[in-house]
Design an enzyme around this catalytic site. Structure first.
Site, PDB file in Angstrom:
ATOM      1  N   SER A 143       0.865  -1.175   0.000  1.00  0.00           N
ATOM      2  CA  SER A 143       0.000   0.000   0.000  1.00  0.00           C
ATOM      3  C   SER A 143       0.901   1.225   0.000  1.00  0.00           C
ATOM      4  CB  SER A 143      -0.876  -0.013   1.259  1.00  0.00           C
ATOM      5  OG  SER A 143      -1.498   1.237   1.489  1.00  0.00           O
ATOM      6  N   TYR A 156      -2.513  -1.672  10.235  1.00  0.00           N
ATOM      7  CA  TYR A 156      -2.430  -1.757   8.768  1.00  0.00           C
ATOM      8  C   TYR A 156      -1.114  -1.175   8.270  1.00  0.00           C
ATOM      9  CZ  TYR A 156      -4.118  -1.411   3.914  1.00  0.00           C
ATOM     10  OH  TYR A 156      -4.282  -1.548   2.564  1.00  0.00           O
TER      11      TYR A 156
END
Length: 257
Positions: A143, A156
């Site tokens: 990401s 995350y």
């Protein structure tokens, strides 16, 4: 076709980015294994791909954080398809909360799916790829949060940073076997995972959903646009189809800048 006769296992592939990667790989000649927690959804995606896929696709049930399920899934891949050339470690979840209020159980579950899942599927893939002696490509779904941080996303961000480290180790250890490892780092893609975050962040930050999109998600892009699933799938195809160790241990940001 860039992936002719290759066998690719894509986790979390019954929907979203994983499904688009599976579709793109199938179009490029690969036999694709749709691995997902939801077997019915995985098989439905496989049937959809089989309408146009030259080599066909099939679905398997897999909780990537469960060692026994990962090992059984890999055994089924090999028994059915004969070999494995590509692993896309894509399965993931998202949980939004301030760090000082974050539930430990939710922290552990997110890390288990993103990091334990990446480890378990990588280990199973490497064992098969090493036995084959024909090399392979392992692709991790990172990401932009593999490179930076955002509010409310501590586990995350932690997990996505960790995938870059794992890929670098796999690149070094896999090199003598012809196995490459790379990370795709997408910006915000309008998937159900992201759609769920918008109202959650709006509530936590006390701002409108429109401001979440414009001022948090897309504020650093060059054109205010979301990354698309197809953008990410094309990056995966690039990594999967690159045949030499000249491109390994790398991370590629796909985020409109």
């Amino acid at each position: 076709m860039r992936l002719k006769d290759k066998v690719a296992l894509v986790t979390g592939a019954a929907s979203g980015i994983g499904k688009e990667i599976a579709r793109t790989f199938a179009r490029e000649g690969a036999r694709v294994v749709i691995a997902d927690l939801n077997l019915d959804a995985a098989e439905a995606t496989a049937r959809e791909l089989n309408e146009t896929a030259p080599l066909g696709a099939f679905g398997i049930a897999m909780d990537v954080a469960d060692e026994a399920q990962v090992e059984a899934g890999m055994a089924k891949v090999v028994a059915t398809a004969g070999h494995l050339d590509i692993l896309v470690s894509n399965a993931g979840i998202q949980t939004i909360a301030p760090l000082d209020e974050f539930d430990f159980g939710k922290w552990k579950r997110l890390l288990a799916i993103h990091l334990d899942g990446a480890f378990l599927t990588t280990r199973a893939a490497l064992r098969q790829m090493y036995r084959q002696g024909t090399g392979g490509s392992i692709i991790y779904m990172g990401s932009v949060h593999s490179k930076e941080a955002s509010l409310l996303k501590a586990p995350y961000v932690t997990a996505k940073h960790g995938l870059i480290g794992l890929a670098k180790v796999v690149a070094k250890e896999g090199a003598k076997h012809g196995v490459r490892a790379n990370v795709i780092c997408p910006g915000f893609v309008r998937t159900p995972l992201v759609d769920k975050q918008i109202p959650e962040q709006a509530k936590e930050l006390g701002i409108s959903e429109d401001r979440v999109v414009k001022e948090i998600m897309l504020k650093d892009t060059v054109d205010g646009e979301f990354t698309t699933e197809q953008d990410v799938a094309e990056a995966a195809l690039f990594f999967a189809g690159f045949e030499s160790n000249a491109l390994t241990g790398q991370s590629l940001v796909v985020s409109h800048g």
